[in-house]
Design an enzyme around this catalytic site. Structure first.
Site, PDB file in Angstrom:
ATOM      1  N   ASP A   1      23.803  -0.355  35.942  1.00 13.20           N
ATOM      2  CA  ASP A   1      24.635  -0.943  34.905  1.00 13.20           C
ATOM      3  C   ASP A   1      24.243  -2.410  34.733  1.00 13.20           C
ATOM      4  OD1 ASP A   1      26.629  -1.183  32.978  1.00 13.20           O
ATOM      5  OD2 ASP A   1      28.178  -1.682  34.446  1.00 13.20           O
TER       6      ASP A   1
ATOM      7  N   HIS B   1      32.729  -4.259  39.016  1.00 12.29           N
ATOM      8  CA  HIS B   1      33.108  -2.854  39.125  1.00 12.29           C
ATOM      9  C   HIS B   1      34.265  -2.679  40.104  1.00 12.29           C
ATOM     10  CE1 HIS B   1      28.855  -1.343  37.795  1.00 12.29           C
ATOM     11  NE2 HIS B   1      29.596  -1.751  36.781  1.00 12.29           N
TER      12      HIS B   1
ATOM     13  N   SER C   1      28.635  -5.653  41.270  1.00 10.37           N
ATOM     14  CA  SER C   1      29.255  -4.451  41.819  1.00 10.37           C
ATOM     15  C   SER C   1      29.246  -4.573  43.337  1.00 10.37           C
ATOM     16  CB  SER C   1      28.504  -3.201  41.322  1.00 10.37           C
ATOM     17  OG  SER C   1      29.175  -2.024  41.704  1.00 10.37           O
TER      18      SER C   1
END
Length: 335
Positions: A131, A39, A12
């Site tokens: 995540d 992401h 991310s």
């Protein structure tokens, strides 16, 4: 003995430079297929495959639904789609968001673990919140290998820190060393003994099915855990609580999933939004009271004074809420 030939990578904020470094160092003929979830916003132009292809010898593409995958290629999750792995093929879906993202890292990792067990190597790079932690835990439960970028080396350390706290990580390395580690691991034999999850493997299949677009209730979402006290921030549906060793997470009856860190961030943001809405309403009240006081000061000075004094009292209360907002902070850095 089997080879490690399935590499799944999640990143991310702050991970693009590491993804480019890994891609630049993987050689032509690399004996594994590489799958990446990064992401991104739903309306992203999706330039990551083009960027990665320019970096090195392996071609990178957006994965196509039902596409047969091959070693020596990089498959990237398209914007606003989950990327899943089945037997020798990829699946692309617009299933419910997980941890506020689609694509999310956890669905890719879970599906890879379910399909390929000890042949899987999972990698968590820089990123906010957590995540990927639950997915990396699943990879380990199915006998795979877990790697995280050294948190001290990550631009945003939250994701690798979360994984280090909650998963039996095999390797913690700086971003610049990940590619060489992957090359070494893919040329070694993987242990044949396959660990089965402590919970029934069917529960993992339920979550993979939900990410793939199956109706959550019919798929069996309520079997994943007991009802929680919390409602889904996305749809306000009932959520069940899922406990995996040190990790606690939540999934609602429509399918949205939240790690503990993501749910905490959502609740914190909701409180902040409510407080700002309260301040807005109070400011409007102050403006109205002062406006009326100004108009009444010649015709009804007593009432005008009452209005002005009430405006001052509301303004003082509003200031206390503003001070509360200044002191408030996220336990996890926001994305």
């Amino acid at each position: 003995m089997s080879k490690r030939d399935i590499i799944v990578i999640g990143g991310s904020v702050g991970s693009l430079s590491v993804l480019k470094d890994i891609t630049s160092k993987l050689p032509s003929g690399f004996p594994a297929a590489v799958f990446i979830v990064w992401h991104m916003a739903p309306n992203s132009p999706g330039l990551l495959p083009e960027i990665l292809t320019r970096q090195g010898a392996l071609p990178a593409v957006h994965a196509q639904d039902f596409e047969k995958f091959e070693p020596g290629r990089i498959y990237v999750a398209p914007p606003d789609r989950h990327l899943l792995i089945e037997d020798s093929r990829v699946r692309i879906s617009k299933g419910p968001r997980e941890n506020r993202f689609r694509p999310a890292i956890d669905p890719l990792f879970r599906s890879a673990a379910q399909a390929y067990g000890e042949r899987v190597v999972g990698v968590i790079l820089s990123g906010g919140l957590d995540d990927g932690t639950a997915g990396l835990w699943t990879i380990k439960e199915f006998g795979g290998t877990a790697i995280i970028q050294d948190p001290s080396d990550a631009e945003n350390s939250s994701m690798p820190l979360s994984a280090r706290r909650k998963v039996r990580v095999d390797h913690i390395v700086p971003g610049k060393d990940i590619a060489n580690l992957l090359i070494r691991l893919c040329n070694e034999e993987a242990l044949e003994e396959k660990r089965i999850m402590s919970e029934k493997p069917e529960k993992n299949e339920i979550e993979i099915g939900i990410a793939g677009g199956d109706e959550a209730l019919r798929k069996g979402v309520l079997e994943l855990g007991p009802p929680s006290y919390f409602t889904c921030p996305d749809c306000h549906g009932v959520m069940v609580e899922i406990v995996e060793d040190k990790n606690i997470r939540f999934r609602c009856h429509t399918g949205h999933a939240f790690s503990s860190g993501t749910l905490l961030a959502e609740v914190t943001e909701s409180i902040e939004d409510s407080l700002w809405n309260t301040i807005r309403a109070m400011d409007e009240n102050v403006l109205l009271l002062r406006h009326l006081g100004e108009h009444l000061k010649t015709d009804d000075a007593e009432l005008a004074t009452i209005y002005v004094e009430e405006a001052e009292r509301i303004e003082r209360r509003s200031q206390k809420i503003r001070e509360t907002l200044r002191e408030n902070h996220h336990i996890y850095p926001p994305e």
